[in-house]
Design an enzyme around this catalytic site. Structure first.
Site, short mmCIF file in Angstrom:
data_model
loop_
_atom_site.label_atom_id
_atom_site.label_comp_id
_atom_site.label_asym_id
_atom_site.label_seq_id
_atom_site.Cartn_x
_atom_site.Cartn_y
_atom_site.Cartn_z
N LYS A 174 0.84 -1.20 0.00
CA LYS A 174 0.00 0.00 0.00
C LYS A 174 0.87 1.25 0.00
CE LYS A 174 -2.08 2.71 3.16
NZ LYS A 174 -2.10 3.95 2.38
N GLU A 249 9.31 1.01 11.05
CA GLU A 249 10.31 2.08 10.91
C GLU A 249 9.58 3.38 11.09
OE1 GLU A 249 12.39 -0.62 7.61
OE2 GLU A 249 12.75 1.53 7.38
N CYS A 283 12.83 10.97 7.99
CA CYS A 283 12.67 10.40 9.33
C CYS A 283 13.94 10.60 10.15
CB CYS A 283 12.32 8.93 9.23
SG CYS A 283 13.46 8.03 8.20
N GLU A 384 8.32 15.28 16.65
CA GLU A 384 8.74 15.29 15.24
C GLU A 384 7.87 16.27 14.45
OE1 GLU A 384 7.78 11.89 12.69
OE2 GLU A 384 9.89 11.87 12.09
P1 NAD Z 1 1.69 7.98 8.45
O1 NAD Z 1 1.99 7.14 9.64
O2 NAD Z 1 0.58 8.95 8.55
O3 NAD Z 1 1.36 7.07 7.19
C1 NAD Z 1 2.23 6.09 6.70
C2 NAD Z 1 1.43 5.04 5.97
O4 NAD Z 1 0.58 4.38 6.91
C3 NAD Z 1 0.51 5.59 4.89
O5 NAD Z 1 0.49 4.69 3.80
C4 NAD Z 1 -0.83 5.63 5.58
O6 NAD Z 1 -1.92 5.54 4.69
C5 NAD Z 1 -0.75 4.40 6.46
N1 NAD Z 1 -1.64 4.44 7.63
C6 NAD Z 1 -2.16 5.51 8.26
N2 NAD Z 1 -2.98 5.12 9.27
C7 NAD Z 1 -2.95 3.77 9.29
C8 NAD Z 1 -3.56 2.78 10.11
N3 NAD Z 1 -4.36 3.10 11.11
N4 NAD Z 1 -3.30 1.48 9.84
C9 NAD Z 1 -2.47 1.12 8.84
N5 NAD Z 1 -1.87 2.02 8.01
C10 NAD Z 1 -2.10 3.33 8.24
O7 NAD Z 1 3.05 8.69 8.05
P2 NAD Z 1 3.28 9.75 6.88
O8 NAD Z 1 2.71 11.04 7.36
O9 NAD Z 1 2.86 9.18 5.59
O10 NAD Z 1 4.88 9.80 6.87
C11 NAD Z 1 5.60 10.52 7.77
C12 NAD Z 1 6.13 9.66 8.91
O11 NAD Z 1 6.86 8.56 8.41
C13 NAD Z 1 7.08 10.41 9.79
O12 NAD Z 1 6.77 10.18 11.14
C14 NAD Z 1 8.43 9.82 9.45
O13 NAD Z 1 9.38 9.91 10.47
C15 NAD Z 1 8.07 8.42 9.14
N6 NAD Z 1 9.12 7.79 8.33
C16 NAD Z 1 9.97 6.90 8.92
C17 NAD Z 1 11.00 6.31 8.16
C18 NAD Z 1 11.97 5.33 8.80
O14 NAD Z 1 12.65 4.65 8.06
N7 NAD Z 1 12.05 5.24 10.11
C19 NAD Z 1 11.14 6.63 6.82
C20 NAD Z 1 10.26 7.54 6.25
C21 NAD Z 1 9.24 8.10 7.02
#
Ligand code: NAD
Length: 490
Positions: A174, A249, A283, A384
């Site tokens: 997804k 992650e 991140c 963050e």
């Molecule tokens: P997010 O958590 O809002 O969404 C990430 C993904 O999860 C999306 O595809 C979203 O649709 C899905 N999602 C949202 N709610 C969900 C649920 N209840 N159940 C299952 N899936 C769900 O994050 P974002 O705003 O898209 O991205 C930013 C975040 O990602 C930041 O916190 C960043 O630090 C983190 N990030 C971490 C890494 C790493 O390697 N540690 C890398 C990139 C981004």
């Protein structure tokens, strides 16, 4: 206008509900694509397909060298279409073209890395008591749900898809609902190279519906998630039903520590790169800059001087060094944090506003922003923000630097700048973080594990560690002397 469909069982599909979502160019607010908006029913369908494909065994039992051929072919196609993909990434996510080009090249390299790894020696044998021989083999986990965020839409997808497929799993992937474009193109390539039907599936849609179904379904054996810590927590709960394997992650608030004996201009240069690359939507961003007291004022002065010259604009303009934030909602979140920082009493020394001049008014541009005079308990220091906002912290000595550096709930990354090699290693060893740099910040390698301590996640992506996360370990004990055990007399 692009029309993006889901990919299930080797077929391109609309959402069962017929719903679509508009995908927006964050540089000007224009709609660039309409994407199928799947929901839990589409996810369930894809999961059933992936289950059947896994249980059928065709992919898992294919010799690793043959799976590798598919992955090498994907890498080649990514390279053939590199410029097109980079342009689409910039259109969808906003990042400057030079960053998108880098991401596409890295995505191809990641497929090659895992294609190679699939055929390398694996397993172990143990000299246990005669007449037994014990050994361990690795097997695919099964059906893997892969969920990724919007900050590196293609690269984050590949970090999961490549090792999952290399290890013989079937997948339901997804993308972020905000940035599905390049992932959809990747699935065109997956179809083109002939990966068997049902092995690789993509469902687009919202997290709480599609993502949650992947985390919850008992037909899914593993969920690998990259995104925010709050979402990670909800995935852990949803995954508990069938004790799914999970890799998370998550977010970070990473410290970049500069000692007075560091090479001054190098440290300034990396401090900018650490926080403002990809608009701070990284991140592992160095979103906290820890400066030794004696150089604090001079360092901040030079940092601000340089930050003010960063060229902010549309990502497809070759002169652009920093693009827009990914969406209006995200820009508003970042601007709210800037207000919070001011209210908390931190001193704003650079930026702090949305940019609307010179044709930027329809996009989601925020200035490179720097706060000083912060305190460890401030929200802008602990939480963050995921945007171009740097919080500077001051320290007196090594002990205080370490205490401040470890002073948040996160533990993803961190950097140290100093001319003293022993001190650098001393400090790094005390950092509660999974990814660290000495006199550098940000370089990331397909070969090396990626992931965090504390609330930055569970498990590791990339490298052999990332491959292992997509495998189960099986112990096999072989009796070399086939005769009764004789435990019972009669
Ligand atoms: P997010 O958590 O809002 O969404 C990430 C993904 O999860 C999306 O595809 C979203 O649709 C899905 N999602 C949202 N709610 C969900 C649920 N209840 N159940 C299952 N899936 C769900 O994050 P974002 O705003 O898209 O991205 C930013 C975040 O990602 C930041 O916190 C960043 O630090 C983190 N990030 C971490 C890494 C790493 O390697 N540690 C890398 C990139 C981004």
């Amino acid at each position: 206008m692009l029309d993006l469909k889901m990919y299930i069982n080797g077929e391109w599909a609309d959402a069962q509900s017929g719903k679509t979502r508009e995908i927006v160019n964050p540089a000007n607010g224009e709609v660039i694509a309409r994407a199928a908006e799947g929901d839990a029913a589409d996810a369930r369908h894809a999961i059933e397909v992936a289950r059947e494909a896994f249980d059928g065994g065709e992919w898992a039992e294919l010799p690793a060298a043959q799976r590798a051929r598919f992955l090498f072919a994907i890498a080649d196609k990514l390279e053939e279409r590199a410029e097109e993909l980079a342009r689409l990434e910039t259109l969808d996510n906003g990042k400057p073209l030079r960053e998108s080009r880098f991401d596409v090249a890295d995505a191809a390299a990641c497929f090659r890395y895992y294609a190679g790894l699939a055929t390398k020696p694996d397993g172990q044998t143990y000299p246990v008591a005669d007449p037994m021989q014990a050994m361990v083999v690795r097997e695919p986990v099964g059906v893997c749900g892969l969920i990724v965020p919007w900050n590196y839409p293609l690269l984050m997808s590949v970090w999961k898809i490549a090792p999952a497929l290399a290890a013989g799993n079937t997948i339901v992937f997804k993308p972020s609902e905000v940035t599905p474009v390049t992932a959809a193109k990747l699935f065109e390539i997956i179809e083109e190279v002939g990966i068997p039907k049902g092995v690789a599936n993509m469902v687009m849609g919202a997290g709480p519906t599609v993502g949650n179904e992947l985390a919850e379904s008992h037909l899914v054996d593993k969920v690998s998630f990259t995104g925010g810590t709050v979402t990670g927590r909800s995935i852990m709960k949803a995954a508990a039903g069938n004790i799914k394997k999970i890799s998370l992650e998550l977010g970070g608030k990473s410290p970049n520590i500069v000692f007075a004996d560091a090479d001054f201009e190098t440290a300034v240069d990396y401090a900018l790169f650490a926080i403002f690359a990809n608009q701070g939507q990284v991140c592992s961003a160095g979103s906290r800059l820890l400066l030794e007291e004696s150089i604090h004022d001079r360092f901040v002065e030079r940092l601000v001087e340089r930050a003010r010259t960063i060229r902010v604009g549309a990502g497809d303009n070759p002169a652009t060094e920093m693009g827009p934030l990914v969406s209006q909602a995200h820009m508003e979140k970042v601007l709210r944090y800037i207000e919070i920082g001011k209210q908390e009493g931190a001193r704003l020394v650079c930026g702090g506003s949305r940019l609307t001049e010179n044709g930027l008014d329809k996009g989601y541009f925020v200035e490179p922003t720097i706060f000083v005079d912060t305190a460890p308990e401030m929200r802008i220091v602990r939480e963050e923000i995921f945007g171009p906002v740097l919080a500077v912290q001051k320290f007196k000595d090594e002990a205080e630097a370490i205490k401040l550096a470890n002073g948040t709930a996160y533990g993803l990354a961190g950097g140290v700048f100093t001319g003293d090699g022993a001190k650098a290693l001393r400090v790094i060893k005390k950092l509660r973080a999974g990814i660290t740099w000495i006199n550098s910040y940000h370089p990331t390698y397909n070969e090396a594990p990626w992931g965090g301590y504390k609330q930055s996640g569970i498990g590791r992506g990339l490298g052999t560690f990332g491959y292992d996360e997509f495998t189960e370990v099986k112990q096999i004990n072989i009796n070399l002397q086939v005769e009764p055990v004789g435990w019972f007399e009669n």
